[in-house]
Design a protein around this motif. Structure first.
Motif, mmCIF file in Angstrom:
data_model
loop_
_atom_site.group_PDB
_atom_site.id
_atom_site.type_symbol
_atom_site.label_atom_id
_atom_site.label_comp_id
_atom_site.label_asym_id
_atom_site.label_seq_id
_atom_site.Cartn_x
_atom_site.Cartn_y
_atom_site.Cartn_z
ATOM 1 N N MET A 185 0.824 -1.204 0.000
ATOM 2 C CA MET A 185 0.000 0.000 0.000
ATOM 3 C C MET A 185 0.862 1.260 0.000
ATOM 4 O O MET A 185 0.597 2.207 -0.731
ATOM 5 C CB MET A 185 -0.926 0.018 1.218
ATOM 6 C CG MET A 185 -1.876 1.210 1.242
ATOM 7 S SD MET A 185 -2.763 1.374 2.806
ATOM 8 C CE MET A 185 -1.418 1.863 3.895
ATOM 9 N N TYR A 186 1.914 1.263 0.824
ATOM 10 C CA TYR A 186 2.792 2.436 0.875
ATOM 11 C C TYR A 186 3.467 2.668 -0.488
ATOM 12 O O TYR A 186 3.591 3.801 -0.953
ATOM 13 C CB TYR A 186 3.843 2.266 1.970
ATOM 14 C CG TYR A 186 3.280 2.235 3.369
ATOM 15 C CD1 TYR A 186 2.258 3.112 3.726
ATOM 16 C CD2 TYR A 186 3.752 1.343 4.318
ATOM 17 C CE1 TYR A 186 1.728 3.083 5.007
ATOM 18 C CE2 TYR A 186 3.235 1.313 5.611
ATOM 19 C CZ TYR A 186 2.211 2.190 5.946
ATOM 20 O OH TYR A 186 1.684 2.175 7.205
ATOM 21 N N THR A 187 3.886 1.580 -1.112
ATOM 22 C CA THR A 187 4.492 1.699 -2.436
ATOM 23 C C THR A 187 3.467 2.186 -3.449
ATOM 24 O O THR A 187 3.758 3.028 -4.303
ATOM 25 C CB THR A 187 5.066 0.344 -2.889
ATOM 26 O OG1 THR A 187 5.964 -0.137 -1.900
ATOM 27 C CG2 THR A 187 5.782 0.491 -4.222
ATOM 28 N N SER A 188 2.251 1.646 -3.344
ATOM 29 C CA SER A 188 1.176 2.056 -4.252
ATOM 30 C C SER A 188 0.869 3.540 -4.101
ATOM 31 O O SER A 188 0.628 4.239 -5.091
ATOM 32 C CB SER A 188 -0.086 1.233 -3.971
ATOM 33 O OG SER A 188 -1.145 1.648 -4.802
ATOM 34 N N ILE A 189 0.881 4.019 -2.863
ATOM 35 C CA ILE A 189 0.634 5.442 -2.624
ATOM 36 C C ILE A 189 1.681 6.294 -3.330
ATOM 37 O O ILE A 189 1.357 7.259 -4.034
ATOM 38 C CB ILE A 189 0.628 5.739 -1.109
ATOM 39 C CG1 ILE A 189 -0.613 5.127 -0.458
ATOM 40 C CG2 ILE A 189 0.674 7.251 -0.855
ATOM 41 C CD1 ILE A 189 -0.620 5.215 1.058
ATOM 42 N N GLY A 190 2.945 5.918 -3.160
ATOM 43 C CA GLY A 190 4.013 6.690 -3.797
ATOM 44 C C GLY A 190 3.944 6.654 -5.314
ATOM 45 O O GLY A 190 4.040 7.694 -5.989
ATOM 46 N N VAL A 191 3.757 5.447 -5.848
ATOM 47 C CA VAL A 191 3.696 5.297 -7.311
ATOM 48 C C VAL A 191 2.492 6.043 -7.885
ATOM 49 O O VAL A 191 2.597 6.747 -8.897
ATOM 50 C CB VAL A 191 3.632 3.801 -7.687
ATOM 51 C CG1 VAL A 191 3.320 3.629 -9.172
ATOM 52 C CG2 VAL A 191 4.944 3.115 -7.347
ATOM 53 N N THR A 192 1.344 5.895 -7.242
ATOM 54 C CA THR A 192 0.120 6.502 -7.775
ATOM 55 C C THR A 192 0.147 8.018 -7.653
ATOM 56 O O THR A 192 -0.295 8.722 -8.572
ATOM 57 C CB THR A 192 -1.120 5.939 -7.055
ATOM 58 O OG1 THR A 192 -1.082 4.516 -7.116
ATOM 59 C CG2 THR A 192 -2.396 6.434 -7.721
ATOM 60 N N LEU A 193 0.646 8.533 -6.547
ATOM 61 C CA LEU A 193 0.740 9.984 -6.409
ATOM 62 C C LEU A 193 1.691 10.573 -7.454
ATOM 63 O O LEU A 193 1.422 11.627 -8.024
ATOM 64 C CB LEU A 193 1.197 10.364 -4.999
ATOM 65 C CG LEU A 193 0.151 10.198 -3.892
ATOM 66 C CD1 LEU A 193 0.745 10.576 -2.541
ATOM 67 C CD2 LEU A 193 -1.094 11.034 -4.180
ATOM 68 N N ALA A 194 2.790 9.866 -7.714
ATOM 69 C CA ALA A 194 3.714 10.318 -8.764
ATOM 70 C C ALA A 194 3.020 10.302 -10.122
ATOM 71 O O ALA A 194 3.163 11.233 -10.927
ATOM 72 C CB ALA A 194 4.951 9.428 -8.789
ATOM 73 N N ALA A 195 2.246 9.233 -10.373
ATOM 74 C CA ALA A 195 1.515 9.137 -11.643
ATOM 75 C C ALA A 195 0.458 10.228 -11.746
ATOM 76 O O ALA A 195 0.255 10.818 -12.818
ATOM 77 C CB ALA A 195 0.866 7.765 -11.766
ATOM 78 N N LEU A 196 -0.238 10.507 -10.633
ATOM 79 C CA LEU A 196 -1.259 11.566 -10.636
ATOM 80 C C LEU A 196 -0.638 12.937 -10.880
ATOM 81 O O LEU A 196 -1.188 13.762 -11.608
ATOM 82 C CB LEU A 196 -2.018 11.554 -9.310
ATOM 83 C CG LEU A 196 -3.036 10.426 -9.122
ATOM 84 C CD1 LEU A 196 -3.468 10.328 -7.664
ATOM 85 C CD2 LEU A 196 -4.252 10.635 -10.019
ATOM 86 N N LEU A 197 0.509 13.175 -10.262
ATOM 87 C CA LEU A 197 1.208 14.445 -10.480
ATOM 88 C C LEU A 197 1.619 14.587 -11.946
ATOM 89 O O LEU A 197 1.417 15.644 -12.563
ATOM 90 C CB LEU A 197 2.430 14.534 -9.578
ATOM 91 C CG LEU A 197 2.188 14.839 -8.101
ATOM 92 C CD1 LEU A 197 3.452 14.602 -7.291
ATOM 93 C CD2 LEU A 197 1.701 16.281 -7.919
#
Length: 239
Positions: A185-197
């Motif tokens: 989940m923590y990795t998903s948060i980082g990856v997804t936030l980067a993708a959203l940005l």
């Protein structure tokens, strides 16, 4: 004079962006694809589900979401085309049955652009001699309707569905490689936030809005959705 105008037009290259419908479909698909599975994965992680369960549920949601979103885009485009055809038929009937009234409407439209009666009268007369041009003029300038592309509905459905799948796979990828759901989940948060940005920045560039503001707005919405899902799952699980 005509040849001089032709030379000017040939030498002038417009740089307008003309793929607005496609970009709109991509934005719709990717933004929902990034946000909904992201929130679902966060919620299931908060409920202490395993990575395999989260991945299974996430892939099922991506499949269902892409079909639903694609179908929605198809129906929206079909409705737009049907609306255009109805208005086209109505305008054709009015040109045939009440031509003087329709001609007066042409004058009224042109007068809104600052033309005087003696200036727009020749334009009105010319359009009356060309029924097809007259019809197209009324559709565009009276009703503000552009003729839809014949394959628009199918292209919209496919574009939205594919964009949803591409966006939806991003937050789920960590659950493929990381067996422990909390770490995934923590990795998903980082990856997804980067993708959203990144996606928000690109969206801002294409739509003409401030790219950095668009990037932070997009990331904030995704983060808010996932935080809400996670908090609800924790609340429901609380003793």
């Amino acid at each position: 004079m005509a040849s001089e105008s032709t030379k000017l037009l040939i030498g002038h290259k417009e740089k307008h962006f003309t793929a607005g419908d496609v970009v709109r479909d991509v934005i719709m698909g990717v933004s929902d694809g990034l946000t909904v599975p992201f929130a679902l994965a966060a919620g299931l992680s908060g409920a202490q589900a395993s990575s395999s369960l989260i991945l299974t549920a996430g892939l099922a949601e991506v499949a269902a979401g892409s079909i639903s979103m694609g179908l929605g885009g198809y129906l929206a485009a079909k409705s737009e085309a049907e609306h255009y055809q109805r208005e086209l038929k109505r305008e054709q009937d009015e040109i045939i049955n009440v031509p003087d009234t329709e001609a007066a409407e042409i004058g009224e439209i042109l007068s809104q652009y600052g033309l005087e009666r003696h200036e727009y009268a020749p334009v009105v007369n010319s359009l009356r001699k060309n029924p097809q041009a007259w019809l197209e003029f009324m559709m565009r300038f009276e009703l503000g309707l552009e003729k839809p592309e014949p394959r628009r509905a199918l292209e919209s459905a496919l574009t939205i569905a594919i964009a949803y799948v591409v966006g939806g796979l991003v937050p789920l990828l960590p659950y493929v490689f990381i067996p422990k759901a909390q770490k995934a989940m923590y990795t998903s948060i980082g990856v997804t936030l980067a993708a959203l940005l990144f996606f928000g920045y690109v969206k801002g560039r294409f739509t003409g809005h401030r790219p950095l503001l668009s990037a932070f707005q997009t990331a904030f919405i995704g983060a808010l959705a996932s935080a809400a899902a996670y908090a609800i799952a924790k609340f429901v699980q609380a003793p």
